[in-house]
Motif scaffolding. Sequence first.
Motif, short mmCIF file in Angstrom:
data_model
loop_
_atom_site.label_atom_id
_atom_site.label_comp_id
_atom_site.label_asym_id
_atom_site.label_seq_id
_atom_site.Cartn_x
_atom_site.Cartn_y
_atom_site.Cartn_z
N UNK A 1 -6.67 1.72 10.99
CA UNK A 1 -7.64 2.83 11.00
C UNK A 1 -8.12 3.15 9.59
N UNK A 2 -7.20 3.19 8.64
CA UNK A 2 -7.59 3.45 7.25
C UNK A 2 -8.50 2.33 6.74
N UNK B 1 2.64 0.93 13.15
CA UNK B 1 2.23 1.08 11.75
C UNK B 1 0.97 0.25 11.48
N UNK B 2 0.88 -0.94 12.07
CA UNK B 2 -0.31 -1.77 11.90
C UNK B 2 -1.55 -1.05 12.42
N UNK C 1 -8.65 0.55 18.07
CA UNK C 1 -7.46 -0.06 18.65
C UNK C 1 -7.48 -1.56 18.42
N UNK C 2 -6.36 -2.11 18.05
CA UNK C 2 -6.23 -3.56 17.88
C UNK C 2 -5.99 -4.19 19.25
N UNK D 1 -6.41 16.91 3.64
CA UNK D 1 -7.32 16.87 4.78
C UNK D 1 -6.69 16.03 5.88
N UNK D 2 -7.05 16.33 7.12
CA UNK D 2 -6.63 15.49 8.24
C UNK D 2 -7.60 14.31 8.34
N UNK D 3 -7.08 13.12 8.19
CA UNK D 3 -7.89 11.91 8.30
C UNK D 3 -7.90 11.38 9.73
#
Length: 461
Positions: free
Chosen positions: A178-179, A172-173, A59-60, A330-332
């Motif tokens: 997370x990616x 979206x941020x 979390x940011x 795949x679920x990321x």
Amino acid sequence: MAATRRLCSLLRLGRWSCQSAGIPLSRALTDLIPRVSQENDILDFLEKQPHRKHPGILNLSQVQLPQALVIAAQRLLQESSIPNIEKQVQTLTNYLWSRKLPVESEELRQKAIQLENELQQATGSLQSEKQLRGAVLSALRKTIYHWQKLSYDESLSLLYMAARLDGGFAAVSRAFHEIQARVPDFKPQTLMDFGSGTGSVTWAAYNTWGHSLREYLNVDSSAPMLALAERLLKGGLDSGKPHVPGVFFRQFLPVSPKIQYDVVVSAFSLSELPSMADRSEVIQTLWRKTGHFLVLIENGTKTGHHLLMDARDLVLKGPEKFPLDHRPGHVFAPCPHELPCPKLSTSPPQACSFSQAYNTIPFSWNHSHKEEKFSLVILSRSFPGENHRLARVTQPVLKRPRHVHCHLCCPDGHLQHVVVTARRHGRHLYRCARASSWGDRLPLTTSPELPPSPVQDPSDN
């Protein structure tokens, strides 16, 4: 093995009497058996990071919009002549949040048949066919959600910008973060945003991967909305150099199935499609165009979550039309598994949602800080999910003296409410849990050999 030998020795010598001490056997076993291996696993998980910055924290703290975007939005709104804009923004915000999916034709037909039978039983043959049909239509209007397509003209596009630009950017941020946090070597070069609206996805992507992205394709059926997004990139002006280079605008999805993009996004757009068939067609098209990640975001409501789970199942299980890329999906994130969502099997079903704090655009009616509640699913072609199977925190973490309440979605496909203590789980996991928040990941599972420890409802503390 050492722990097992020690346990057997203690039992043989009679030096451990659980019954006399009143300690549950499962708790005693939990205290003794998994501690060494669990501590080692947590140390590997920490990767020499401090507990307050452990790798599961995603979390940011507070999303801040780029200053260029804030200035452009303020300029555009100052130039507008929309009356009662504060009231209209609030009305649009409430409408978008409470918006439901359109009723399918077959569901509507079944409901009409049911109402007709009920009315016939209630009135007998006193009504003519015309009167009965009118009564059915009247009842349908009262019981069926009346979905309407939103047509974004210049005025409505500005209202949408004022209502949703900052919150959409925050959600979206958080997905992009997370990616980036979990796959730091991923350097995308191309991005496509379906239902791009005001272009918040482009700004968030540039804020995350601006050093590597070379092409941004914004797709939206509304020409006024595309024009607004382009003006935002140019500082709120009709001409000038765009703040983000390499941005292109289209009203329709690219036809060629051969073109793929490193990141494909649909944020708050699938719910605007008129039917399940349309959503399925778009999801399959977006997946065909996905080179690495497909990011889907909707409102953090039951409707939004259910829609995303349908999209997830379609990609994972549904037959792909005209497949050119045979790599499986795949679920990321956020699911730590590819099993049916346990939140949908609860009674009543619950929404799997997350929250992200952000600084708002300083319009006169805005508070300085807000929380964006959203649901998301990130699907991947190139990063198999089995390498990332950590439990996901699905509710706010409740911190109490010497223990922490964590509600988790676990890799085995079940929801668990775990009370984490240093005595039961080790000091490293306990400190990680205290540092975690809603949406983070934890290497916390219940041992399959032992029953889960009883938990106490947080409201009782």
